[in-house]
Each structure stands twice: as structure tokens, then as C-alpha cells.
Design an enzyme around this catalytic site. Structure first.
Site, PDB file in Angstrom:
ATOM      1  N   MET A 157       2.155  42.167  42.102  1.00  0.00           N
ATOM      2  CA  MET A 157       3.322  43.066  42.080  1.00  0.00           C
ATOM      3  C   MET A 157       3.021  44.334  42.884  1.00  0.00           C
ATOM      4  O   MET A 157       3.723  45.343  42.742  1.00  0.00           O
ATOM      5  CB  MET A 157       3.705  43.399  40.635  1.00  0.00           C
ATOM      6  CG  MET A 157       4.117  42.153  39.864  1.00  0.00           C
ATOM      7  SD  MET A 157       5.206  42.490  38.485  1.00  0.00           S
ATOM      8  CE  MET A 157       4.158  43.503  37.493  1.00  0.00           C
ATOM      9  N   GLY A 158       1.979  44.292  43.709  1.00  0.00           N
ATOM     10  CA  GLY A 158       1.693  45.419  44.593  1.00  0.00           C
ATOM     11  C   GLY A 158       0.958  46.550  43.888  1.00  0.00           C
ATOM     12  O   GLY A 158       0.416  46.375  42.801  1.00  0.00           O
ATOM     13  N   HIS A 203      -7.086  43.307  42.631  1.00  0.00           N
ATOM     14  CA  HIS A 203      -6.289  42.403  43.472  1.00  0.00           C
ATOM     15  C   HIS A 203      -7.118  41.935  44.673  1.00  0.00           C
ATOM     16  O   HIS A 203      -7.097  40.759  45.039  1.00  0.00           O
ATOM     17  CB  HIS A 203      -5.053  43.118  44.023  1.00  0.00           C
ATOM     18  CG  HIS A 203      -4.073  43.572  42.992  1.00  0.00           C
ATOM     19  ND1 HIS A 203      -3.806  44.901  42.751  1.00  0.00           N
ATOM     20  CD2 HIS A 203      -3.264  42.874  42.149  1.00  0.00           C
ATOM     21  CE1 HIS A 203      -2.884  45.005  41.810  1.00  0.00           C
ATOM     22  NE2 HIS A 203      -2.532  43.792  41.422  1.00  0.00           N
ATOM     23  N   SER A 260      -5.941  48.543  36.983  1.00  0.00           N
ATOM     24  CA  SER A 260      -4.548  48.143  36.776  1.00  0.00           C
ATOM     25  C   SER A 260      -3.665  49.045  37.628  1.00  0.00           C
ATOM     26  O   SER A 260      -3.974  50.238  37.794  1.00  0.00           O
ATOM     27  CB  SER A 260      -4.176  48.321  35.296  1.00  0.00           C
ATOM     28  OG  SER A 260      -2.775  48.331  35.148  1.00  0.00           O
ATOM     29  N   SER A 261      -2.576  48.488  38.140  1.00  0.00           N
ATOM     30  CA  SER A 261      -1.638  49.308  38.923  1.00  0.00           C
ATOM     31  C   SER A 261      -1.078  50.438  38.063  1.00  0.00           C
ATOM     32  O   SER A 261      -0.695  51.488  38.567  1.00  0.00           O
ATOM     33  CB  SER A 261      -0.487  48.451  39.434  1.00  0.00           C
ATOM     34  OG  SER A 261      -0.992  47.377  40.173  1.00  0.00           O
TER      35      SER A 261
HETATM   36  P1  AMP Z   1      -0.279  42.261  39.027  1.00  0.00           P
HETATM   37  O1  AMP Z   1      -0.026  42.887  40.355  1.00  0.00           O
HETATM   38  O2  AMP Z   1      -0.622  43.258  37.953  1.00  0.00           O
HETATM   39  O3  AMP Z   1       0.799  41.280  38.622  1.00  0.00           O
HETATM   40  O4  AMP Z   1      -1.609  41.399  39.188  1.00  0.00           O
HETATM   41  C1  AMP Z   1      -1.704  40.400  40.169  1.00  0.00           C
HETATM   42  C2  AMP Z   1      -2.938  39.597  39.903  1.00  0.00           C
HETATM   43  O5  AMP Z   1      -4.092  40.432  39.950  1.00  0.00           O
HETATM   44  C3  AMP Z   1      -2.928  38.953  38.505  1.00  0.00           C
HETATM   45  O6  AMP Z   1      -3.470  37.641  38.598  1.00  0.00           O
HETATM   46  C4  AMP Z   1      -3.838  39.862  37.721  1.00  0.00           C
HETATM   47  O7  AMP Z   1      -4.457  39.223  36.621  1.00  0.00           O
HETATM   48  C5  AMP Z   1      -4.849  40.250  38.775  1.00  0.00           C
HETATM   49  N1  AMP Z   1      -5.521  41.495  38.388  1.00  0.00           N
HETATM   50  C6  AMP Z   1      -4.932  42.660  38.043  1.00  0.00           C
HETATM   51  N2  AMP Z   1      -5.871  43.562  37.690  1.00  0.00           N
HETATM   52  C7  AMP Z   1      -7.073  42.949  37.815  1.00  0.00           C
HETATM   53  C8  AMP Z   1      -8.423  43.347  37.594  1.00  0.00           C
HETATM   54  N3  AMP Z   1      -8.730  44.575  37.158  1.00  0.00           N
HETATM   55  N4  AMP Z   1      -9.399  42.459  37.843  1.00  0.00           N
HETATM   56  C9  AMP Z   1      -9.098  41.197  38.274  1.00  0.00           C
HETATM   57  N5  AMP Z   1      -7.855  40.753  38.490  1.00  0.00           N
HETATM   58  C10 AMP Z   1      -6.855  41.628  38.269  1.00  0.00           C
END
Ligand code: AMP
Length: 281
Positions: free
Chosen positions: A30-31, A37, A185-186
Site C-alpha cells: 500500500m506504499g 517492503h 510499518s507505514s
Molecule cells: P503494506 O504496505 O502494509 O500492505 O505491506 C505490504 C507488504 O509488506 C505486506 O506483505 C507486509 O506484511 C509487508 N511488510 C510490512 N511491514 C513489514 C516489515 N516490517 N517487515 C517485513 N515485511 C513487512
């Protein structure tokens, strides 16, 4: 890097690459990209000829409209980061492209969607399944990469992949953390300075829970984790549960400890963070 916003164009480009015999890895996001990521993309780059990344803030997975509207959107910075790790194709669709009409599909993930995130964020996993199924159909990759930070999401995606017979290899990737242990985390960029200074208590408590689990029952450990974190005035635990890694059913004891994971969600003001820790004997 090829930047594409139409599903049709994306499918055409990928079909051509497949005809050339290229293997395709896919990283949906989700950017507001961070090192977590990027670790997924690096893994995809080492496993595949071509890495496709999507950046799309999916409205159907937000049960809280305020969370959706304030979710960070910084596509120019994302593009710079994607260029630094080698992303071959960036897919950035609009809402209309992904949801040209209302999608009324329902999914049944059984217990996997009834506990933890599923229980506290009604409709969230339906939204995740809607968008991931659309993305899987548009990209049709050989492998797709997901972070273990969203552990329950990973279980749901595995089930979706089986149920819909996509035949995609789902690759789980470890949690990447900040220096003080906070899971990247974003949403972390939305934290105030004071909140940011306090949130590392979440991962620190999870780490300590490994030692604590040696002389506490599961219930005592759950109570201990919640009270350790809730002592901090910035933090308010929504849930902490110890569950089986496959079924996500709550554990009553430490038998099968190597198959147990502790999952937590914590409110920090209006921001909600999740994290988890695997137990071992
Ligand atoms: P999101 O943009 O939050 O939807 O995350 C996209 C992908 O990145 C998802 O598969 C998340 O589980 C992964 N992700 C997000 N934060 C982390 C992190 N700290 N370590 C590893 N993978 C992550």
C-alpha cells in the site's frame, strides 16, 4: 522501471515476459515504502527474473474511514526507493481501475478470519481477499512475497491461494525492525515524537515474553504482556493472543510450543500497530 496503471496493459506486458520464459515475482503493497517492503523486493529480485510491485491503498480493507483517509501516500518517494532496489514494473492503479463496479464476492476463511484482526477489524480480510485476488489475476506471478509482520494476513492469503487454485508460490518474509526493535510499518510515520519514543515497549515486551513463557502458563503470560504494555500511558493493548501458527486457534498450554506465535495489536492514540513473536522450546 516501467510504471503502469492499467490492468490490461500490465497483463499484456507480463504475458509477453512469460512467453520469453521469464519468472515473475510479485510484491503487493500500500506504499509509504520502508525497509520491510524493500526486503520483500530484494528477495523477489534474487528469486526471479522480473519483480512487479503494486502500490495501491485498498479502500475495502479499511474498516475505519479515518484510518483510510490519513494513510500515508507518498508515491514520488516510493518511486525513488523502488529504483534503488530494482523493481522492473510498478503497478499503481486508481480506485476505479481496481473497482470498476461494486465487488460483492464473499469469502469463507473459517476460524482464520474470526480471530484477532478479523474479530477487531470487521470486513478487513474480505477487503484483503478482494484486492489480492484481483491483483493475483492481473499479475499472475510465479511467486508472491508477504511479510510475517501481518501473520494472520499471510495465513488468509495462503488459504485464498489454495481455494482459488492460483498455483502461486507464497513466500513468507521475516519482520524487519527499527534499531530499537519496533516493527517497521507505514503507520509509524504518523506517530508523534513522544509516541515514537514509547512504542518500542511493544517489541521489547514481546522479546521478554520468550523468557517469561518458561515459568508462566499461557494465560499468565497473556496477562503479563498486556499489563507490562498498558502501564505505559501512550499504549493501549487491543488484544494479545498466543495461537497455533496454522489454525490460529488460541493455545491453552505450551504443548507444541514450536508451533505457537504471540500476536498483538496496540492502540497508540488514533494509530494502531501490530506485531508478533514466535515461541520455541
Ligand atoms: P503494506 O504496505 O502494509 O500492505 O505491506 C505490504 C507488504 O509488506 C505486506 O506483505 C507486509 O506484511 C509487508 N511488510 C510490512 N511491514 C513489514 C516489515 N516490517 N517487515 C517485513 N515485511 C513487512
Amino acid at each position: 522501471m516501467n510504471i503502469v496503471s492499467s490492468k490490461r496493459e500490465l497483463s499484456e506486458i507480463i504475458n509477453d515476459l512469460k512467453v520469453e520464459g521469464k519468472s515473475i515475482g510479485f510484491v503487493p503493497t500500500m506504499g509509504a515504502l520502508h525497509e520491510g517492503h524493500l526486503s520483500l523486493m530484494k528477495r523477489s529480485n534474487s528469486d526471479n527474473d522480473v519483480t512487479v510491485v503494486s502500490v495501491f491503498v485498498n479502500p475495502t480493507q479499511f474498516n475505519n474511514p479515518n484510518d483510510y483517509s490519513k494513510y500515508p501516500r507518498i508515491i514520488e518517494e516510493d518511486i525513488a526507493k523502488l529504483k534503488s532496489v530494482k523493481c522492473d514494473i510498478l503497478f499503481t492503479p486508481t480506485k476505479e481501475e481496481m473497482y470498476p463496479e461494486e465487488d460483492n464476492r464473499e469469502f469463507d476463511f473459517g476460524n482464520l478470519e474470526r480471530v484477532m484482526e478479523g474479530k477487531h477489524r470487521p470486513g478487513h480480510f474480505r477487503g484483503v481477499a478482494l484486492i489480492v485476488s484481483k491483483l493475483f489475476e492481473a499479475v499472475n506471478p510465479h511467486k508472491a512475497y508477504f511479510g510475517e509482520k501481518d501473520f494472520q494476513q499471510l495465513a488468509i492469503i495462503n488459504r485464498l491461494n489454495e481455494k482459488e487454485n492460483y498455483g502461486i508460490e507464497i513466500v513468507p518474509c521475516p519482520i524487519i525492525r527499527e534499531k530499537d526493535g519496533l516493527a517497521m510499518s507505514s503507520r509509524n510515520m504518523l506517530l508523534s515524537k513522544e509516541q515514537r519514543e514509547n512504542v518500542s515497549l511493544i517489541s521489547k515486551t514481546l522479546s521478554k515474553s520468550l523468557e517469561q513463557s518458561k515459568n508462566k502458563t499461557v494465560q499468565e503470560l497473556k496477562d503479563w504482556v498486556i499489563s507490562e504494555i498498558n502501564v505505559n500511558k501512550y499504549l493501549d493493548v487491543e488484544y494479545f493472543d498466543v495461537v497455533d501458527i496454522k489454525t490460529l486457534e488460541s493455545a491453552c498450554d505450551w504443548m507444541n510450543k514450536n508451533n505457537l506465535i504471540g500476536c498483538i495489536a496496540v492502540h497508540v492514540g488514533s494509530i494502531r500497530l501490530i506485531d508478533n513473536i514466535r515461541f520455541y522450546s
